[in-house]
Design a protein around this motif. Sequence first.
Motif, PDB file in Angstrom:
ATOM      1  N   LYS A  44    -109.520  23.613  56.566  1.00 53.18           N
ATOM      2  CA  LYS A  44    -108.304  24.470  56.319  1.00 53.18           C
ATOM      3  C   LYS A  44    -108.065  25.248  55.120  1.00 53.18           C
ATOM      4  N   LEU A  45    -107.469  26.533  55.357  1.00 51.04           N
ATOM      5  CA  LEU A  45    -107.284  27.186  54.022  1.00 51.04           C
ATOM      6  C   LEU A  45    -105.992  26.855  53.437  1.00 51.04           C
ATOM      7  N   GLN A  46    -106.261  26.498  52.067  1.00 54.25           N
ATOM      8  CA  GLN A  46    -105.212  25.891  51.230  1.00 54.25           C
ATOM      9  C   GLN A  46    -105.090  26.791  50.095  1.00 54.25           C
ATOM     10  N   PRO A  47    -103.846  26.541  49.297  1.00 57.47           N
ATOM     11  CA  PRO A  47    -103.589  27.347  48.264  1.00 57.47           C
ATOM     12  C   PRO A  47    -104.649  27.655  47.120  1.00 57.47           C
ATOM     13  N   LYS A  48    -105.471  26.594  47.196  1.00 59.79           N
ATOM     14  CA  LYS A  48    -106.643  26.611  46.055  1.00 59.79           C
ATOM     15  C   LYS A  48    -107.814  27.761  46.467  1.00 59.79           C
ATOM     16  N   HIS A  49    -107.758  27.889  47.775  1.00 61.68           N
ATOM     17  CA  HIS A  49    -108.616  29.237  48.169  1.00 61.68           C
ATOM     18  C   HIS A  49    -108.330  30.586  47.422  1.00 61.68           C
ATOM     19  N   LEU A  50    -106.818  30.500  47.374  1.00 59.83           N
ATOM     20  CA  LEU A  50    -106.491  31.924  46.801  1.00 59.83           C
ATOM     21  C   LEU A  50    -107.381  32.310  45.382  1.00 59.83           C
ATOM     22  N   LEU A  51    -107.866  31.243  44.836  1.00 65.15           N
ATOM     23  CA  LEU A  51    -108.559  31.552  43.639  1.00 65.15           C
ATOM     24  C   LEU A  51    -109.885  32.428  43.746  1.00 65.15           C
ATOM     25  N   HIS A  52    -110.278  32.609  45.068  1.00 65.16           N
ATOM     26  CA  HIS A  52    -111.363  33.408  45.480  1.00 65.16           C
ATOM     27  C   HIS A  52    -110.917  34.827  45.589  1.00 65.16           C
ATOM     28  N   LEU A  53    -109.583  35.366  45.353  1.00 67.52           N
ATOM     29  CA  LEU A  53    -109.111  36.581  45.179  1.00 67.52           C
ATOM     30  C   LEU A  53    -109.302  37.152  43.721  1.00 67.52           C
ATOM     31  N   THR A  80    -109.381  37.697  68.666  1.00 70.27           N
ATOM     32  CA  THR A  80    -108.916  37.092  69.957  1.00 70.27           C
ATOM     33  C   THR A  80    -109.518  36.126  70.857  1.00 70.27           C
ATOM     34  N   VAL A  81    -111.069  35.907  70.458  1.00 71.70           N
ATOM     35  CA  VAL A  81    -111.626  35.093  71.454  1.00 71.70           C
ATOM     36  C   VAL A  81    -110.987  33.599  71.212  1.00 71.70           C
ATOM     37  N   LYS A  82    -110.996  32.975  72.346  1.00 66.19           N
ATOM     38  CA  LYS A  82    -110.297  31.596  72.310  1.00 66.19           C
ATOM     39  C   LYS A  82    -111.542  30.505  71.897  1.00 66.19           C
ATOM     40  N   THR A  83    -111.323  29.693  70.666  1.00 69.91           N
ATOM     41  CA  THR A  83    -112.544  28.964  70.209  1.00 69.91           C
ATOM     42  C   THR A  83    -111.842  27.938  69.291  1.00 69.91           C
ATOM     43  N   LYS A  84    -112.305  26.897  69.077  1.00 73.23           N
ATOM     44  CA  LYS A  84    -111.802  25.642  68.214  1.00 73.23           C
ATOM     45  C   LYS A  84    -111.915  26.137  66.693  1.00 73.23           C
ATOM     46  N   ASN A  85    -112.897  27.053  66.276  1.00 74.66           N
ATOM     47  CA  ASN A  85    -112.951  27.257  64.916  1.00 74.66           C
ATOM     48  C   ASN A  85    -112.302  28.757  64.665  1.00 74.66           C
ATOM     49  N   LYS A  86    -111.194  28.620  65.000  1.00 76.60           N
ATOM     50  CA  LYS A  86    -109.904  29.782  64.812  1.00 76.60           C
ATOM     51  C   LYS A  86    -110.145  30.316  63.374  1.00 76.60           C
ATOM     52  N   VAL A  87    -110.251  29.425  62.333  1.00 78.32           N
ATOM     53  CA  VAL A  87    -109.982  29.832  60.854  1.00 78.32           C
ATOM     54  C   VAL A  87    -111.258  30.606  60.540  1.00 78.32           C
ATOM     55  N   GLY A  88    -112.592  29.976  60.984  1.00 80.06           N
ATOM     56  CA  GLY A  88    -113.743  30.763  60.790  1.00 80.06           C
ATOM     57  C   GLY A  88    -113.974  32.039  61.301  1.00 80.06           C
ATOM     58  N   ASN A  89    -113.219  32.170  62.814  1.00 85.55           N
ATOM     59  CA  ASN A  89    -113.274  33.475  63.420  1.00 85.55           C
ATOM     60  C   ASN A  89    -112.610  34.474  62.593  1.00 85.55           C
ATOM     61  N   ARG A  90    -111.296  34.069  62.150  1.00 86.59           N
ATOM     62  CA  ARG A  90    -110.612  34.991  61.588  1.00 86.59           C
ATOM     63  C   ARG A  90    -111.084  35.664  60.329  1.00 86.59           C
ATOM     64  N   LEU A  91    -111.511  34.612  59.531  1.00 86.86           N
ATOM     65  CA  LEU A  91    -112.317  34.939  58.128  1.00 86.86           C
ATOM     66  C   LEU A  91    -113.414  35.986  58.380  1.00 86.86           C
ATOM     67  N   LEU A 140    -118.011  27.777  54.808  1.00 90.28           N
ATOM     68  CA  LEU A 140    -117.366  26.418  54.965  1.00 90.28           C
ATOM     69  C   LEU A 140    -116.712  26.019  55.950  1.00 90.28           C
ATOM     70  N   SER A 141    -116.066  27.036  56.440  1.00 91.85           N
ATOM     71  CA  SER A 141    -115.158  26.600  57.835  1.00 91.85           C
ATOM     72  C   SER A 141    -116.039  26.526  59.053  1.00 91.85           C
ATOM     73  N   SER A 142    -117.377  26.995  58.944  1.00 89.26           N
ATOM     74  CA  SER A 142    -118.238  26.596  60.098  1.00 89.26           C
ATOM     75  C   SER A 142    -119.047  25.463  59.873  1.00 89.26           C
ATOM     76  N   VAL A 143    -119.378  24.980  58.695  1.00 90.32           N
ATOM     77  CA  VAL A 143    -119.694  23.660  58.207  1.00 90.32           C
ATOM     78  C   VAL A 143    -118.940  22.529  58.526  1.00 90.32           C
ATOM     79  N   TYR A 144    -117.652  22.485  58.166  1.00 96.02           N
ATOM     80  CA  TYR A 144    -116.840  21.480  58.158  1.00 96.02           C
ATOM     81  C   TYR A 144    -115.561  21.699  59.223  1.00 96.02           C
ATOM     82  N   SER A 145    -115.700  20.986  60.232  1.00 93.90           N
ATOM     83  CA  SER A 145    -114.754  21.041  61.394  1.00 93.90           C
ATOM     84  C   SER A 145    -113.400  20.953  61.021  1.00 93.90           C
ATOM     85  N   ASP A 146    -113.047  20.411  59.668  1.00 96.70           N
ATOM     86  CA  ASP A 146    -111.691  20.195  59.435  1.00 96.70           C
ATOM     87  C   ASP A 146    -111.243  20.966  58.506  1.00 96.70           C
TER      88      ASP A 146
END
Length: 378
Positions: free
Chosen positions: A93-102, A27-38, A85-91
């Motif tokens: 984004k979750l991509q289909p290739k990241h599904l490999l981590h499942l 719920t927190v408002k921040t630029k790193n939304k992807v990282g926070n959700r992860l 990764l999301s904390s290190v790199y400002s840009d």
Amino acid sequence: MDKFSLLGIITLVIVFIALLLAIFLFTVKTKNKVGNRLMGVYFTIFAIHISVFFYAKYIELPLVLNMLRDQIAFLSSPLLFLYVLSSVYSDFKLQPKHLLHLIPFAIEILLYAPGFYLASEEERIIFTNNFHSNPEVKFSSLYGFIVSITYLILIFMTLKKYKLLLLESYSNNNRFNYKWLYQLTLLLSFIFVFSTAKQIYKYVGDDIEVLNMMRIILTLLLLGFLSWIVLKSMYYPELFRSIDTKHLLVKNLIETSENKQTSDDKFIVQVEKLQKYMETEEPYLDSSLTIHKLANQLNLPFKDISILINHHIGKHFFDFINEYRIKKAITLLENPLNEKLTILEILYDVGFNSKSPFNTAFKKHTGFTPTQYRKKIS
């Protein structure tokens, strides 16, 4: 109070804190939304996985749900890696290739499919009653260890590259999140080692009291870990800064450079131009100076100035700039007219923005702390 009750109480506190952190991150408002959700998903999974020590005495879940609760932990390491990764790199984004981590989680499910998930309820009961003697379970323990070690190595490799990029491109890196991520990984590594020791004892030991004590110690470690994260988020709400994924290490810049060989004459001219600019214009007094800023000021391509400093001169940009800052600080300290200036005022005047990195750089350059140096020359 027996050990199981104590374990349950500690677990309840851990689950509460983990879920509270997860809600905050969602719920927190921040630029790193992807990282926070992860990280929010990570803490949710963490809470679900460990909750067994609280509810097992009071609630009996269906066998399939209980097994999934245990195996969901195979998502933890991939989530932590993606968070880094999301904390290190400002840009990032979750991509289909990241599904490999499942895949680690999927393999774990497939491993148990024939003997458990696709079996009848009676066969599942037998499987559960003889849990630790099943070959799938023994293999799963080894497999889980390999998965965790692999992701820890990947995280440390990412952080090593991140640190090098900071040294090559920024003159002040204390505002970045490298230390936080490194501390986080070290703490999790320590907890992982202890957890592995507990798992090994579960198979080779025969004293249930020792096992329960190890479980209590592990839950206390986890409670301390979560409390540390809460304190970090309270004291350092603006902790996180990141870099662009297009930001290359100098060795990669050299490999992609059209002119890999720089002539001695051109090199000498570039160095002289750079040194003259540093001495006359003093760009290092800007605490937020980056190699991109310096390249723009010199009207040179970023690639050229990065290769010049980090490769040809043989110093990281961080050290190169801080040497000029320390020389300026020494000049100020040695000037009798500045005897009323405090060390804090001097460090801000020369381009540092906090005391710790200034003291470290000053001692590295002179062998003395700023205070010791002032006493030495007085």
